[in-house]
Design a protein around this motif. Sequence first.
Motif, mmCIF file in Angstrom:
data_model
loop_
_atom_site.group_PDB
_atom_site.id
_atom_site.type_symbol
_atom_site.label_atom_id
_atom_site.label_comp_id
_atom_site.label_asym_id
_atom_site.label_seq_id
_atom_site.Cartn_x
_atom_site.Cartn_y
_atom_site.Cartn_z
ATOM 1 N N GLU A 230 0.821 -1.213 0.000
ATOM 2 C CA GLU A 230 0.000 0.000 0.000
ATOM 3 C C GLU A 230 0.854 1.262 0.000
ATOM 4 O O GLU A 230 0.616 2.193 -0.779
ATOM 5 N N LYS A 231 1.869 1.284 0.870
ATOM 6 C CA LYS A 231 2.739 2.469 0.934
ATOM 7 C C LYS A 231 3.590 2.585 -0.322
ATOM 8 O O LYS A 231 3.875 3.701 -0.792
ATOM 9 N N GLY A 232 3.986 1.454 -0.890
ATOM 10 C CA GLY A 232 4.748 1.495 -2.129
ATOM 11 C C GLY A 232 3.949 2.123 -3.254
ATOM 12 O O GLY A 232 4.466 2.927 -4.037
ATOM 13 N N ARG A 233 2.673 1.773 -3.308
ATOM 14 C CA ARG A 233 1.766 2.333 -4.318
ATOM 15 C C ARG A 233 1.619 3.852 -4.111
ATOM 16 O O ARG A 233 1.700 4.641 -5.062
ATOM 17 N N GLU A 234 1.428 4.222 -2.848
ATOM 18 C CA GLU A 234 1.198 5.630 -2.512
ATOM 19 C C GLU A 234 2.423 6.497 -2.790
ATOM 20 O O GLU A 234 2.321 7.572 -3.402
ATOM 21 N N VAL A 235 3.586 6.046 -2.356
ATOM 22 C CA VAL A 235 4.807 6.840 -2.538
ATOM 23 C C VAL A 235 5.191 6.915 -4.014
ATOM 24 O O VAL A 235 5.632 7.962 -4.493
ATOM 25 N N MET A 236 5.012 5.827 -4.742
ATOM 26 C CA MET A 236 5.363 5.844 -6.166
ATOM 27 C C MET A 236 4.486 6.834 -6.923
ATOM 28 O O MET A 236 4.958 7.495 -7.858
ATOM 29 N N ARG A 237 3.234 6.957 -6.505
ATOM 30 C CA ARG A 237 2.349 7.955 -7.126
ATOM 31 C C ARG A 237 2.954 9.351 -7.007
ATOM 32 O O ARG A 237 2.941 10.142 -7.946
ATOM 33 N N SER A 238 3.466 9.640 -5.812
ATOM 34 C CA SER A 238 4.065 10.961 -5.582
ATOM 35 C C SER A 238 5.353 11.129 -6.395
ATOM 36 O O SER A 238 5.655 12.230 -6.870
ATOM 37 N N PHE A 239 6.105 10.040 -6.561
ATOM 38 C CA PHE A 239 7.319 10.111 -7.378
ATOM 39 C C PHE A 239 7.005 10.486 -8.823
ATOM 40 O O PHE A 239 7.779 11.184 -9.489
ATOM 41 N N LEU A 240 5.866 10.008 -9.313
ATOM 42 C CA LEU A 240 5.492 10.240 -10.709
ATOM 43 C C LEU A 240 4.730 11.542 -10.912
ATOM 44 O O LEU A 240 4.513 11.955 -12.065
ATOM 45 N N ASN A 241 4.340 12.158 -9.843
ATOM 46 C CA ASN A 241 3.588 13.413 -9.917
ATOM 47 C C ASN A 241 4.522 14.603 -10.092
ATOM 48 O O ASN A 241 4.547 15.547 -9.302
ATOM 49 N N VAL A 242 5.336 14.512 -11.116
ATOM 50 C CA VAL A 242 6.315 15.553 -11.459
ATOM 51 C C VAL A 242 6.305 15.720 -12.975
ATOM 52 O O VAL A 242 5.745 14.863 -13.689
ATOM 53 N N PRO A 243 6.907 16.769 -13.497
ATOM 54 C CA PRO A 243 6.986 16.907 -14.955
ATOM 55 C C PRO A 243 7.661 15.687 -15.577
ATOM 56 O O PRO A 243 8.546 15.076 -14.965
ATOM 57 N N PRO A 244 7.251 15.305 -16.791
ATOM 58 C CA PRO A 244 7.793 14.103 -17.441
ATOM 59 C C PRO A 244 9.309 14.037 -17.490
ATOM 60 O O PRO A 244 9.899 12.957 -17.331
ATOM 61 N N ASP A 245 9.961 15.175 -17.687
ATOM 62 C CA ASP A 245 11.421 15.153 -17.798
ATOM 63 C C ASP A 245 12.103 15.038 -16.434
ATOM 64 O O ASP A 245 13.336 14.991 -16.361
ATOM 65 N N GLU A 246 11.310 14.965 -15.354
ATOM 66 C CA GLU A 246 11.880 14.767 -14.021
ATOM 67 C C GLU A 246 11.533 13.392 -13.449
ATOM 68 O O GLU A 246 11.954 13.044 -12.344
ATOM 69 N N ARG A 247 10.781 12.621 -14.211
ATOM 70 C CA ARG A 247 10.394 11.296 -13.740
ATOM 71 C C ARG A 247 11.614 10.368 -13.681
ATOM 72 O O ARG A 247 12.524 10.480 -14.503
ATOM 73 N N PRO A 248 11.573 9.405 -12.768
ATOM 74 C CA PRO A 248 12.712 8.478 -12.679
ATOM 75 C C PRO A 248 12.717 7.479 -13.830
ATOM 76 O O PRO A 248 11.667 7.088 -14.328
ATOM 77 N N GLN A 249 13.919 7.091 -14.224
ATOM 78 C CA GLN A 249 14.050 6.012 -15.209
ATOM 79 C C GLN A 249 14.265 4.660 -14.533
ATOM 80 O O GLN A 249 14.161 3.612 -15.173
ATOM 81 N N VAL A 250 14.562 4.712 -13.254
ATOM 82 C CA VAL A 250 14.852 3.487 -12.490
ATOM 83 C C VAL A 250 14.150 3.557 -11.147
ATOM 84 O O VAL A 250 14.080 4.637 -10.521
ATOM 85 N N LEU A 251 13.642 2.421 -10.688
ATOM 86 C CA LEU A 251 13.101 2.312 -9.334
ATOM 87 C C LEU A 251 13.832 1.190 -8.604
ATOM 88 O O LEU A 251 13.869 0.052 -9.083
ATOM 89 N N PHE A 252 14.416 1.525 -7.471
ATOM 90 C CA PHE A 252 14.999 0.504 -6.600
ATOM 91 C C PHE A 252 14.130 0.413 -5.352
ATOM 92 O O PHE A 252 14.078 1.337 -4.547
ATOM 93 N N ALA A 253 13.422 -0.715 -5.199
ATOM 94 C CA ALA A 253 12.551 -0.940 -4.045
ATOM 95 C C ALA A 253 13.234 -1.909 -3.089
ATOM 96 O O ALA A 253 13.734 -2.950 -3.509
ATOM 97 N N HIS A 254 13.223 -1.575 -1.805
ATOM 98 C CA HIS A 254 13.918 -2.396 -0.819
ATOM 99 C C HIS A 254 13.221 -3.720 -0.509
ATOM 100 O O HIS A 254 13.766 -4.533 0.228
ATOM 101 N N ASN A 255 12.015 -3.914 -1.047
ATOM 102 C CA ASN A 255 11.407 -5.247 -0.969
ATOM 103 C C ASN A 255 10.348 -5.415 -2.057
ATOM 104 O O ASN A 255 9.948 -4.448 -2.729
ATOM 105 N N ASP A 256 9.897 -6.652 -2.232
ATOM 106 C CA ASP A 256 8.952 -6.974 -3.313
ATOM 107 C C ASP A 256 7.610 -6.286 -3.142
ATOM 108 O O ASP A 256 7.018 -5.823 -4.120
ATOM 109 N N ASP A 257 7.097 -6.268 -1.916
ATOM 110 C CA ASP A 257 5.748 -5.718 -1.716
ATOM 111 C C ASP A 257 5.675 -4.268 -2.157
ATOM 112 O O ASP A 257 4.712 -3.852 -2.816
ATOM 113 N N MET A 258 6.669 -3.472 -1.795
ATOM 114 C CA MET A 258 6.679 -2.074 -2.231
ATOM 115 C C MET A 258 6.785 -1.984 -3.744
ATOM 116 O O MET A 258 6.131 -1.140 -4.382
ATOM 117 N N ALA A 259 7.586 -2.859 -4.343
ATOM 118 C CA ALA A 259 7.744 -2.851 -5.799
ATOM 119 C C ALA A 259 6.425 -3.190 -6.491
ATOM 120 O O ALA A 259 6.063 -2.569 -7.502
#
Length: 349
Positions: A230-259
């Motif tokens: 649940e928190k992984g879903r929520e935080v990733m939403r905030s990560f993507l809520n930026v201009p397209p040219d600032e979005r991440p190209q890579v995600l490193f999640a410290h566990n599977d559930d967050m990923a």
Amino acid sequence: MKQLVYLVLGVFLLFMLQGCTSGGEAPAPVQSIDSEEPPAISDWLKTSASKVKQEKPITLGFSQLGSESAWRLANTASVQDAAAESGIHLVIKNADQSQTKQFEAIRSFIQMKVDVIAIAPVVESGWEDILKEIKQAGIPVVILDRSVNVKDTSLFVTTIGSNLYEEGVKAGKYLIDRMRNETGLIRIAELQGTKGSTPSIQRGEGFRSIIAAREDMVITQSVPADFTEEKGREVMRSFLNVPPDERPQVLFAHNDDMALGAIESIEEAGLKPGIDIVVISVDGSRKALEELASGKLNAVVECNPLLGPQLMQAAKEIMAGRTLPKRMVPPEDIFTQERAAEVVSQRKF
């Protein structure tokens, strides 16, 4: 004269022979009901009582930190199954990711006078005093899965669990290899685990130690998501809520559930996980390997939750007075998309 002597001896022998064979056997002495048991039986009973005392089941008190992920549930099940198979009496208390609850559980174990205490600590810090209480009670301690940050390492016997720093290193090496032909700035988003927890600290440090070799790789976003989907879903939403040219190209999640939670948010944003954003995770759950096989995850670093057998063996060795190594690490691997299909069916969690 000689004939008289022989006659007397003959009569005497005949009398003695009749006394031994006639009138039945002499009655055996009557044993009083209150008399002691024969020595052989008494000794046997004493030996048996001693044996029963020696074979009394070991009582293990286990403070589990929570049930936040599939990995944690598998870890708990492994401990429970191994205890049953080993004949060890297990008392397990779930702390729901609260160190305060862990302290309460541990003090209850001390009052119960358990033989061994095992702890999967929520966070690394704050353990010195409670471990001293356990030591004063004369109860040996095993740290499971994670680590405790204490100056006096004699407060626990051994640590059983993964090399969490090395897991971060493996993730970093995969990314370096994956992006070896990429040019320009590579933005990395990081979903940390519980703040202050050993996996979150060490996986992050291991990962950074590798990507530091590439100046073009920059962690632009890093937020704790508590190891939950649940928190992984929520935080990733905030990560993507930026201009397209600032979005991440890579995600490193410290566990599977967050990923797994993050993958849903990536798809909600109209992006393709595994293609538009490279996704790297840690654990190796069946669900994550299925997503790896489907191409939505790019790599999964294995972290083995099945530590129950090692814990039970350690408890037995401790109670037998044997010395254990200060750290015991299970063998682990890293899974890529090419290997996912062959390993997914083998997963136990």
